[in-house]
Motif scaffolding. Structure first.
Motif, PDB file in Angstrom:
ATOM      1  N   ASP A  62      42.575  38.995  41.490  1.00  0.00           N
ATOM      2  CA  ASP A  62      42.279  39.107  42.916  1.00  0.00           C
ATOM      3  C   ASP A  62      41.720  37.792  43.448  1.00  0.00           C
ATOM      4  N   VAL A 103      37.072  40.130  49.044  1.00  0.00           N
ATOM      5  CA  VAL A 103      38.405  40.176  48.448  1.00  0.00           C
ATOM      6  C   VAL A 103      39.381  40.534  49.571  1.00  0.00           C
ATOM      7  N   SER A 139      42.616  40.754  49.928  1.00  0.00           N
ATOM      8  CA  SER A 139      43.745  41.644  49.664  1.00  0.00           C
ATOM      9  C   SER A 139      43.321  43.099  49.571  1.00  0.00           C
ATOM     10  N   ARG A 140      42.078  43.358  49.219  1.00  0.00           N
ATOM     11  CA  ARG A 140      41.574  44.736  49.116  1.00  0.00           C
ATOM     12  C   ARG A 140      40.686  45.101  50.301  1.00  0.00           C
ATOM     13  N   ALA A 156      38.445  48.162  42.538  1.00  0.00           N
ATOM     14  CA  ALA A 156      39.858  48.018  42.158  1.00  0.00           C
ATOM     15  C   ALA A 156      40.334  49.112  41.221  1.00  0.00           C
TER      16      ALA A 156
END
Length: 334
Positions: A147, A166, A168-169, A197
């Motif tokens: 990540d 993060v 992308s999350r 995650a």
């Protein structure tokens, strides 16, 4: 403190929406991890737990009977800013929303992207889960177990902080601790990121504890090597009062040496304390672990052809020759 931002159009007040006694969750069903305070020296008597709760249990067991330093802090953050956990959460959400706070743009999306663009290589972690670290514009640009992360930290003696997002999350984690130096901020951040995650957690506590113990052993080895090089039984070449005075360097400023009774003392840019005679004309600064201070720094006094102490050589920079301070021309003669 860990939070999952969710998409802008599906955010909800998770704490208010959760039924009594239930763990708050985001609109996407992910847990909202609440900040917790854990008293030093307390041992949980509950069965062994995993995840963040288990980390707290193990940390308490390791530090039982130990007391954190109580330090009076008169330091402010960069620009004199004071920020709370709620402020950090807002800032992380602003970064995740590319500079927007709700419907209001505070930064352009382009600016936020440039902030997170790697510009200067910093280091390569010994841990494969992290890899290379770069610096962007005010943010660390790293990876954690695949990540992409953006982060920044801050610390002083007795406290430390670490903020990580993060993109992308759409998740962010901020850890604030009043026990430092130490690896608490990284351990808790990595545990939270693994939980967000849904990954099998890495035992960072044990991994870093092993490294810490090895570092302590190496410190003792290094200290013994340092003391073994000391020439015992030697004396200064001059009377102590002849070392006193003001010594200057055009870049490093002024070192003041004072004769105080049976010893010398130094003062340089806020660092001060009694000097210990090491050998010959070398004196060392005191070990002061609770303040910002160059511990065990060697000050080598030199003299001219007339035998007058006129210089101090100090190894401020390990990669270059000693920095030489010269006695100020208006300094009084010994």
């Amino acid at each position: 403190m860990a939070a999952h931002a969710g998409r802008p159009d599906e955010r909800a007040d998770a704490a208010a929406a959760a039924p009594p006694g239930a763990q708050p969750r985001t609109a996407r069903g992910l847990p909202v991890l609440e900040p917790r305070l854990h008293g030093g020296g307390h041992r949980d008597r509950a069965p062994q737990r995993t995840g963040l709760a288990g980390l707290r249990d193990r940390a308490a067991a390791q530090t039982a009977g130990l007391h954190a330093l109580r330090l009076r802090h008169r330091r402010a953050g960069g620009g004199g800013l004071n920020a709370s956990a709620a402020d950090l959460a807002k800032w992380m959400r602003c970064l995740l929303d590319e500079g927007r706070v709700g419907d209001t743009p505070l930064l352009s999306a382009k600016t936020v992207r440039e902030m997170g663009m790697p510009r200067a290589w910093m280091s390569r972690s010994e841990h494969a889960e992290i890899g290379d670290s770069h610096y962007g514009l005010g943010l660390f640009c790293e990876n954690y177990r695949g990540d992409r992360t953006l982060a920044h930290s801050g610390s002083w003696f007795g406290w430390a902080t670490l903020m990580t997002v993060v993109p992308s999350r759409r998740a962010g984690v901020a850890v604030l601790t009043n026990r430092a130096p130490g690896a608490v901020t990284s351990i808790l951040t990595f545990a939270a990121l693994d939980r967000i995650a849904g990954r099998e957690p890495v035992d960072w506590f044990q991994r870093l504890l092993t490294k810490r113990r090895a570092d302590l052993v190496q410190q003792r080895v290094d200290e013994k090597a340092r003391t073994d090089r000391r020439r015992a039984g030697t004396q200064p070449s001059h009377a102590l009062e002849e070392y006193a005075g003001r010594y200057e360097h055009p870049a490093y400023g002024c070192i003041e040496i004072a004769h105080e009774g049976d010893h010398l003392a130094w003062h340089w840019r806020g660092a001060a304390g009694a000097l210990t005679h090491w050998h010959y004309d070398m004196f060392v600064t005191p070990d002061r672990p609770t303040v910002f201070h160059p511990d065990n720094l060697a000050l080598s006094f030199l003299y001219d052809r007339a035998g007058r102490i006129d210089r101090i050589a100090v190894p401020f920079e390990p990669m270059v020759e000693d920095i030489v301070f010269r006695r100020a021309k208006d300094a009084p003669e010994a």
